[in-house]
Design a protein around this motif. Structure first.
Motif: not given
Length: 466
Positions: A72-99
């Motif tokens: 729930x947390x990482x799915x809701x934070x996806x745009x935040x991390x994308x716009x601020x350059x925080x994530x590892x790569x663009x599609x990371x949140x989907x893969x993290x939810x899968x993990x």
């Protein structure tokens, strides 16, 4: 008052106190992200490590909740991390939810009744095979297929895990609250990134400047999710006047930022989802509870009118034109869908021309590249499913719609069932599955919500002296 009742009441107050504390913490995090370069990367790393570690060390009975919290947390934070350059790569949140859901399967297993979602995942394979044959050199096979299928796979894996997982209604509300925290952080960042809306607006089109420099459609979608989470909090978890006003204030703040993105999809989706939630809540409630719901609904409408008025003033009337489908000069636009309808029709034509196997994953992007000379991704998951998967897409769509409804006929404890399903359906019709949220929230509709058992107190009989 008995000692047990005193303990229960104390715990309830603590839960709400913790909620307020976490909201304040996430407002501060929004300030740090805006003001401290590189802080978003640290925040991202700590969040990912926090949830993975807690899933590993949690007791078996608590692991399901930690999986749901993390997703729930990482799915809701996806745009935040994308716009601020925080994530590892663009599609990371989907893969993290899968993990996280795969970790949950390892510890908790899956229900035997979840087999339709195995079929759903298998039905997507033919589109990959067709793409491997037909996809041209202009589009990278791996990245193109991963882009269009990461969202649907995220949905399938999440549904496999969530199907018939037992949690209480109070635990479900905690998961919903968990979604609101990173959205509050993003909202704080947006206010600091763009304090004066009127200074950056030049027309009635979707605004990157008011969306943190990122895609307005995705930002609007997650702000709309935040609106839904806060409405749920207002109606189901705000017993005091302070909490009602506190959550209404947050709701107005998030709604304002959603409106001024000038992307209507997320706002309309939020209105539909809130309507589905309040409809079910009202008809499941007794007379006294219905009167309270009506009273809160009046406050909600007043808050909405106030927020719209502020938005209209801050945008100098441009927001009124936007929602009336007019340009900055007040002239009516021809296409209310901003090009989405043309894409939808084109993909339906692709389905009619290739009805059996479809054009393959990302096949319609290649078609548009050949015809128009540019790559345009679909905004509608339904037409994409049909065009790229053919008859298998029809089966997939029928499964996704009717399997939850069959589940609902057997398990009616989830007051948010129709809200979750409505969010998924509304979002995939304007934003496809560019983010993880619609897939994961679809899966939440498959949870088996149980009622908390009240403790039974038995009075001990005194023995008579012999």
């Amino acid at each position: 008052m008995s000692r047990t009742r005193m303990r229960t009441k104390k715990k309830y107050r603590f839960t709400n106190d913790l909620y307020v504390f976490l909201v304040v913490v996430h407002i501060i995090l929004g300030v740090f992200i805006n003001q401290i370069p590189g802080f978003s990367k640290l925040y991202f790393a700590l969040v990912c490590a926090f949830f993975i570690i807690n899933i590993i060390i949690a007791l078996p009975k608590d692991k399901t909740m930690w999986v749901l919290f993390g997703c729930a947390y990482i799915a809701a934070a996806e745009s935040l991390f994308r716009m601020t350059g925080g994530g590892l790569f663009y599609e990371f949140s989907k893969y993290f939810v899968i993990l996280l859901t795969l970790m949950g399967m390892f510890y908790n297993g899956i229900s035997g009744g979840a087999y339709p979602y195995f079929m759903y995942l298998i039905l997507m394979v033919p589109a990959v095979l067709v793409a491997s044959i037909n996809l041209g050199y202009d589009l990278n096979f791996r990245t193109s297929v991963a882009f269009v299928l990461s969202g649907p796979v995220c949905l399938g894996i999440s549904a496999l895990y969530c199907y018939k997982k037992r949690i209480t209604n109070q635990q479900l509300l905690q998961v919903v609250a968990c979604m609101s925290f990173p959205i509050i952080t993003m909202t704080t960042h947006l206010y600091l990134y763009n304090p004066s809306v009127k200074e950056v607006l030049t027309g009635t089109g979707s605004s990157f400047a008011t969306s943190g420099g990122f895609g307005p459609n995705q930002v609007s979608t997650l702000l709309g999710l935040g609106m839904v989470a806060l409405v749920v909090r207002v109606f189901l978890k705000s017993p005091s006047l302070f909490l009602k006003l506190f959550n209404l204030g947050l709701l107005c703040a998030v709604s304002f930022r959603a409106l001024v993105t000038f992307s209507r999809g997320g706002v309309f989706a939020a209105i539909i989802v809130v309507g589905a939630f309040l409809w079910l809540l009202y008809w499941q409630s007794g007379y006294k509870r219905k009167q309270q719901i009506i009273g809160m609904f009046v406050l909600l409408v007043l808050g909405g009118i106030l927020t719209w008025g502020i938005s209209s003033s801050q945008t100098e009337g441009l927001i009124d034109n936007r929602y009336a489908n007019k340009d900055a000069r007040g002239r009516e636009k021809k296409d209310i869908s901003t090009g989405r309808l043309e894409l939808f029709v084109h993909e339906i034509q692709g389905f009619l021309e290739h009805p059996f196997l479809g054009v393959g994953a990302s096949g319609m992007k290649q078609e548009r590249l050949k015809e128009d000379g540019q790559v345009v991704a679909s905004h509608n998951e339904i037409s994409r499913l049909l065009s790229e998967h053919g008859i298998f897409g029809v089966f997939i769509l029928l499964l996704l719609i009717f399997r939850p409804l069959v589940f609902r006929s057997q398990h009616k404890g989830n007051v948010l069932f129709y809200a979750f399903l409505a969010f998924w359906f509304a979002t995939i019709n304007h934003s496809a599955m560019r983010i993880a949220a619609p897939g994961f929230i679809y899966a939440l509709a498959l949870l088996h919500i149980t009622h908390e058992k009240r403790p039974v107190h038995r009075q001990q009989l005194k023995r008579k002296p012999s």
